[in-house]
Write an enzyme that holds these catalytic residues in place. Structure first.
Site, PDB file in Angstrom:
ATOM      1  N   GLU A   1     -20.339  12.782  48.383  1.00  0.00           N
ATOM      2  CA  GLU A   1     -20.384  11.674  49.343  1.00  0.00           C
ATOM      3  C   GLU A   1     -19.507  12.057  50.529  1.00  0.00           C
ATOM      4  O   GLU A   1     -18.337  12.355  50.342  1.00  0.00           O
ATOM      5  CB  GLU A   1     -19.835  10.389  48.720  1.00  0.00           C
ATOM      6  CG  GLU A   1     -20.369  10.027  47.353  1.00  0.00           C
ATOM      7  CD  GLU A   1     -19.503   8.970  46.684  1.00  0.00           C
ATOM      8  OE1 GLU A   1     -18.947   8.108  47.391  1.00  0.00           O
ATOM      9  OE2 GLU A   1     -19.375   9.014  45.459  1.00  0.00           O
TER      10      GLU A   1
ATOM     11  N   TYR B   1     -25.333   5.036  54.623  1.00  0.00           N
ATOM     12  CA  TYR B   1     -24.870   3.662  54.822  1.00  0.00           C
ATOM     13  C   TYR B   1     -23.522   3.644  55.517  1.00  0.00           C
ATOM     14  O   TYR B   1     -22.932   4.691  55.786  1.00  0.00           O
ATOM     15  CB  TYR B   1     -24.796   2.924  53.485  1.00  0.00           C
ATOM     16  CG  TYR B   1     -23.707   3.371  52.542  1.00  0.00           C
ATOM     17  CD1 TYR B   1     -22.637   2.538  52.238  1.00  0.00           C
ATOM     18  CD2 TYR B   1     -23.744   4.622  51.923  1.00  0.00           C
ATOM     19  CE1 TYR B   1     -21.633   2.926  51.358  1.00  0.00           C
ATOM     20  CE2 TYR B   1     -22.752   5.017  51.033  1.00  0.00           C
ATOM     21  CZ  TYR B   1     -21.699   4.164  50.764  1.00  0.00           C
ATOM     22  OH  TYR B   1     -20.718   4.568  49.887  1.00  0.00           O
TER      23      TYR B   1
ATOM     24  N   ASP C   1     -19.663   2.829  55.341  1.00  0.00           N
ATOM     25  CA  ASP C   1     -18.607   2.671  54.350  1.00  0.00           C
ATOM     26  C   ASP C   1     -17.260   2.786  55.057  1.00  0.00           C
ATOM     27  O   ASP C   1     -16.915   3.833  55.600  1.00  0.00           O
ATOM     28  CB  ASP C   1     -18.740   3.747  53.265  1.00  0.00           C
ATOM     29  CG  ASP C   1     -17.769   3.547  52.115  1.00  0.00           C
ATOM     30  OD1 ASP C   1     -17.369   2.388  51.876  1.00  0.00           O
ATOM     31  OD2 ASP C   1     -17.396   4.535  51.467  1.00  0.00           O
TER      32      ASP C   1
ATOM     33  N   GLU D   1     -21.753   7.153  56.107  1.00  0.00           N
ATOM     34  CA  GLU D   1     -21.597   7.998  54.922  1.00  0.00           C
ATOM     35  C   GLU D   1     -22.952   8.477  54.435  1.00  0.00           C
ATOM     36  O   GLU D   1     -23.896   7.697  54.297  1.00  0.00           O
ATOM     37  CB  GLU D   1     -20.887   7.249  53.797  1.00  0.00           C
ATOM     38  CG  GLU D   1     -20.788   8.078  52.515  1.00  0.00           C
ATOM     39  CD  GLU D   1     -19.913   7.450  51.449  1.00  0.00           C
ATOM     40  OE1 GLU D   1     -20.321   7.452  50.273  1.00  0.00           O
ATOM     41  OE2 GLU D   1     -18.816   6.960  51.793  1.00  0.00           O
TER      42      GLU D   1
ATOM     43  N   SER E   1     -24.476  10.031  51.125  1.00  0.00           N
ATOM     44  CA  SER E   1     -24.276  10.309  49.708  1.00  0.00           C
ATOM     45  C   SER E   1     -25.471  11.110  49.225  1.00  0.00           C
ATOM     46  O   SER E   1     -26.597  10.591  49.168  1.00  0.00           O
ATOM     47  CB  SER E   1     -24.148   9.009  48.909  1.00  0.00           C
ATOM     48  OG  SER E   1     -22.970   8.318  49.263  1.00  0.00           O
TER      49      SER E   1
ATOM     50  N   HIS F   1     -16.078  12.798  48.810  1.00  0.00           N
ATOM     51  CA  HIS F   1     -15.892  12.576  47.383  1.00  0.00           C
ATOM     52  C   HIS F   1     -16.914  13.362  46.579  1.00  0.00           C
ATOM     53  O   HIS F   1     -18.068  13.503  46.992  1.00  0.00           O
ATOM     54  CB  HIS F   1     -16.020  11.081  47.064  1.00  0.00           C
ATOM     55  CG  HIS F   1     -15.003  10.223  47.748  1.00  0.00           C
ATOM     56  ND1 HIS F   1     -14.988   8.849  47.642  1.00  0.00           N
ATOM     57  CD2 HIS F   1     -13.949  10.545  48.559  1.00  0.00           C
ATOM     58  CE1 HIS F   1     -13.978   8.361  48.348  1.00  0.00           C
ATOM     59  NE2 HIS F   1     -13.344   9.367  48.922  1.00  0.00           N
TER      60      HIS F   1
ATOM     61  N   ASN G   1     -18.787  13.901  42.713  1.00  0.00           N
ATOM     62  CA  ASN G   1     -19.138  13.178  41.493  1.00  0.00           C
ATOM     63  C   ASN G   1     -19.711  14.155  40.475  1.00  0.00           C
ATOM     64  O   ASN G   1     -20.572  14.978  40.808  1.00  0.00           O
ATOM     65  CB  ASN G   1     -20.171  12.092  41.802  1.00  0.00           C
ATOM     66  CG  ASN G   1     -19.629  11.062  42.779  1.00  0.00           C
ATOM     67  OD1 ASN G   1     -18.770  10.270  42.446  1.00  0.00           O
ATOM     68  ND2 ASN G   1     -20.135  11.085  44.016  1.00  0.00           N
TER      69      ASN G   1
ATOM     70  N   ARG H   1     -18.795   9.069  35.035  1.00  0.00           N
ATOM     71  CA  ARG H   1     -18.887   9.782  36.317  1.00  0.00           C
ATOM     72  C   ARG H   1     -17.468  10.065  36.778  1.00  0.00           C
ATOM     73  O   ARG H   1     -16.709   9.137  37.077  1.00  0.00           O
ATOM     74  CB  ARG H   1     -19.620   8.925  37.360  1.00  0.00           C
ATOM     75  CG  ARG H   1     -19.629   9.523  38.768  1.00  0.00           C
ATOM     76  CD  ARG H   1     -20.340   8.622  39.762  1.00  0.00           C
ATOM     77  NE  ARG H   1     -19.704   7.337  39.925  1.00  0.00           N
ATOM     78  CZ  ARG H   1     -19.126   6.880  41.049  1.00  0.00           C
ATOM     79  NH1 ARG H   1     -19.093   7.657  42.120  1.00  0.00           N
ATOM     80  NH2 ARG H   1     -18.599   5.683  41.110  1.00  0.00           N
TER      81      ARG H   1
ATOM     82  N   HIS I   1     -15.066  10.847  39.439  1.00  0.00           N
ATOM     83  CA  HIS I   1     -15.093  10.611  40.877  1.00  0.00           C
ATOM     84  C   HIS I   1     -13.838  11.228  41.483  1.00  0.00           C
ATOM     85  O   HIS I   1     -12.727  10.751  41.247  1.00  0.00           O
ATOM     86  CB  HIS I   1     -15.139   9.098  41.123  1.00  0.00           C
ATOM     87  CG  HIS I   1     -15.265   8.692  42.556  1.00  0.00           C
ATOM     88  ND1 HIS I   1     -16.350   9.033  43.333  1.00  0.00           N
ATOM     89  CD2 HIS I   1     -14.458   7.947  43.348  1.00  0.00           C
ATOM     90  CE1 HIS I   1     -16.205   8.513  44.533  1.00  0.00           C
ATOM     91  NE2 HIS I   1     -15.058   7.863  44.581  1.00  0.00           N
TER      92      HIS I   1
END
Length: 547
Positions: free
Chosen positions: A4, A123, A125, A130, A132, A185, A187, A269, A271
């Site tokens: 992300e 979207y 954020d 962002e 993702s 980020h 994941n 998950r 993160h």
């Protein structure tokens, strides 16, 4: 695995422009572009039904009234979920009927969102656009769909720039030079059987020290760059805790948010918010590849002990012995160690450099993988590149200038400093640091290096162009992306682990759970998708019933 990336955003000539509005314009502009280019229809909302940002992997749930507002990333129109886990989050795989809304949702500009045909989400954020990326199964694909995100941001920027007064500049970086940091980020899907405390214990030294090859480089020391200098990582000065639930304050090395976006009984998950935004493809490849390998080793420790006995147990002991005395402080220490020679104090009183810690992880990962069977090509390639980069960083860092981003950036800035007799606090250096990450090729220093063959590519532009519009075929992202491309006007909402269909004439909406990230692939569902003329036919095929 997936990435992300929040992009830096500003409007040239208007330093006070509202970043949330600019970010919304980026997202909605690309939504319109995608509709024209892909024929993508509809404005599916994000399905927050299974999201709970306040569930902590350490075994407790933070009360909403006690949470910092930045943590409330679920649907702002309703409280965060509470109480026992529902049947759906425990792995229910049947369709669920969802009441049809009685009115159309308000399209809040600050919550602009688009679910892309490549399976990604774009979207707003925290006042940043962002991207993702979709779920992928290997680090090469992670690079490909991450670079696709750069092209998506570029397309939105170009479209906005065509309207006088609407130009928006986007940067793939992590700091604004004024004290704010925004995240890149990672994941990772991890076996829930692995105790979270074990993950923290055995992974933390790796995360602290991997910046020797994942750092993207930063001009300035301290949260606002108040000290002159250069450091390896853009995120290091913003890490303030070893573990924690927060992502925008008291940022932890290991984040504890427990939103698996999958079957909660089988997976968690992981993160991670400590990483930099990378433009260098090898850095992204190693970041995802080495981290997933270390997680694989941690998952397989019991199996290694059963198969290899004392040898398998020793691998765990070797990793446990790397525990750092003060990991939070060491994040900054490693980032400021341009010579890669600073000793880190371990919990057992020994001292190792970041490179020595990484060499131990690389050695354990190779031995573990070889114990468990023949190496596949992807695993061997990551291990070989990891070993090669670590060896060269230890003897001749400049030889890594096409692979390790901070090395390339430092090399370029040092040449400028020597030529023009500049100190590290000269504003030209800070400006070049920002210009490095501009998504516009004609403005970006990185893209000039790329054009000159001074930065290694792992994926070709044809593959990236394909990834802009199409999802990976070997994860559930394929199903998500394909239904958005084919039946977008019949999709009411979607998330990482569900798609909600709105079929004309049906008494209710229909949610299709996708709790297994490795189902919904082309091999699994491609023939049915090709044969379905509309969403109704697809749902009939998925349920195995006839009308």
């Amino acid at each position: 695995m997936g990435i992300e990336t929040e992009y830096g955003v500003l409007q040239p000539g208007r330093p006070q422009a509202n970043p949330m509005l600019l970010s919304s314009q980026v997202v909605t502009t690309y939504r319109a572009l995608a509709a024209r280019a892909d024929g993508a229809r509809g404005k599916a909302r994000w399905d927050y039904d299974d999201e709970d940002p306040l569930q902590d992997a350490r075994g407790f749930h933070l009360q909403r009234s006690a949470a910092h507002p930045s943590l409330l990333t679920d649907d702002p129109t309703r409280p965060a979920p509470s109480g026992p886990v529902t049947a759906r989050t425990q792995g229910a795989e049947t369709f669920q009927e969802v009441a049809r809304p009685t009115h159309e949702d308000y399209d809040d500009p600050s919550a602009a969102n688009v679910i892309l045909t490549n399976g990604a989400r774009l979207y707003v954020d925290h006042a940043h656009p962002e991207y993702s990326s979709p779920e992928v199964t290997n680090p090469t694909d992670a690079v490909c769909w991450d670079v696709a995100g750069e092209r998506i941001m570029l397309a939105a920027s170009r479209e906005l720039g065509a309207v006088p007064g609407s130009e928006v500049a986007l940067y793939k970086n992590n700091v604004d030079g004024k004290g704010a940091s925004y995240g890149t980020h990672e994941n990772y899907l991890v076996d829930r059987a692995v105790p979270f405390a074990t993950l923290v214990e055995l992974l933390t030294p790796f995360l602290v020290t991997r910046q020797v090859f994942t750092g993207s480089g930063r001009v300035g020391l301290g949260s606002v760059g108040q000290e002159a200098g250069f450091q390896l990582s853009q995120r290091a000065d913003y890490m303030e805790a070893e573990v924690g639930l927060e992502t925008t304050l008291r940022r932890p090395i290991v984040n504890t948010r427990d939103e698996p976006h999958a079957d909660r009984q089988r997976w968690r998950r992981l993160h991670l918010i400590i990483g930099d935004a990378n433009l260098f493809e090898v850095a992204t490849y190693l970041k995802l590849g080495t981290t997933s390998l270390v997680l694989f080793v941690i998952e397989q420790l019991d199996a290694l002990s059963a198969v290899e006995g004392a040898s398998g147990a020793s691998l765990r002991a070797e990793l446990a012995a790397l525990r750092l005395h003060d990991p939070v402080s060491d994040v900054q220490k490693v980032s400021r160690d341009l010579d890669l020679t600073a000793p880190l104090l371990l919990a057992d009183g020994r001292h190792l450099t970041a490179l020595e810690v990484q060499r131990t992880y690389a050695d354990v990962a190779r031995r573990a993988a070889e114990h468990l069977g023949p190496l596949d090509d992807q695993t061997r390639a990551v291990l070989d590149r990891w070993d090669s980069v670590l060896a060269r960083l230890g003897t001749d860092p400049a030889s890594c200038a096409q692979e390790v981003e901070w090395v390339a950036k430092l090399r370029l800035l040092d040449r400028l400093r020597r030529r023009d007799h500049l100190d590290w606090d000269h504003p030209r250096l800070a400006a070049m640091d920002l210009q490095w990450s501009d998504v516009r090729p004609e403005r970006s220093i990185y893209h000039r290096l790329l054009a000159a063959g001074a930065a290694e590519r792992l994926v070709d532009e044809r593959a990236v162009s394909q990834a802009v519009h199409h999802a990976p075929e070997d994860t559930r992202a394929y199903f998500r992306g394909e239904v958005m491309a084919r039946f977008g006007d019949e999709v009411s909402a979607a998330s990482w682990d569900s798609v909600i269909f709105d079929v004309a004439g049906a008494p209710s909406l229909q949610r299709v759970p996708m709790l297994d990230p490795l189902r919904g692939t082309r091999a699994h569902i491609g023939t049915l998708l090709e044969a379905s003329k509309d969403a109704g036919a697809l749902l009939t095929g998925l349920s195995g019933t006839s009308r």
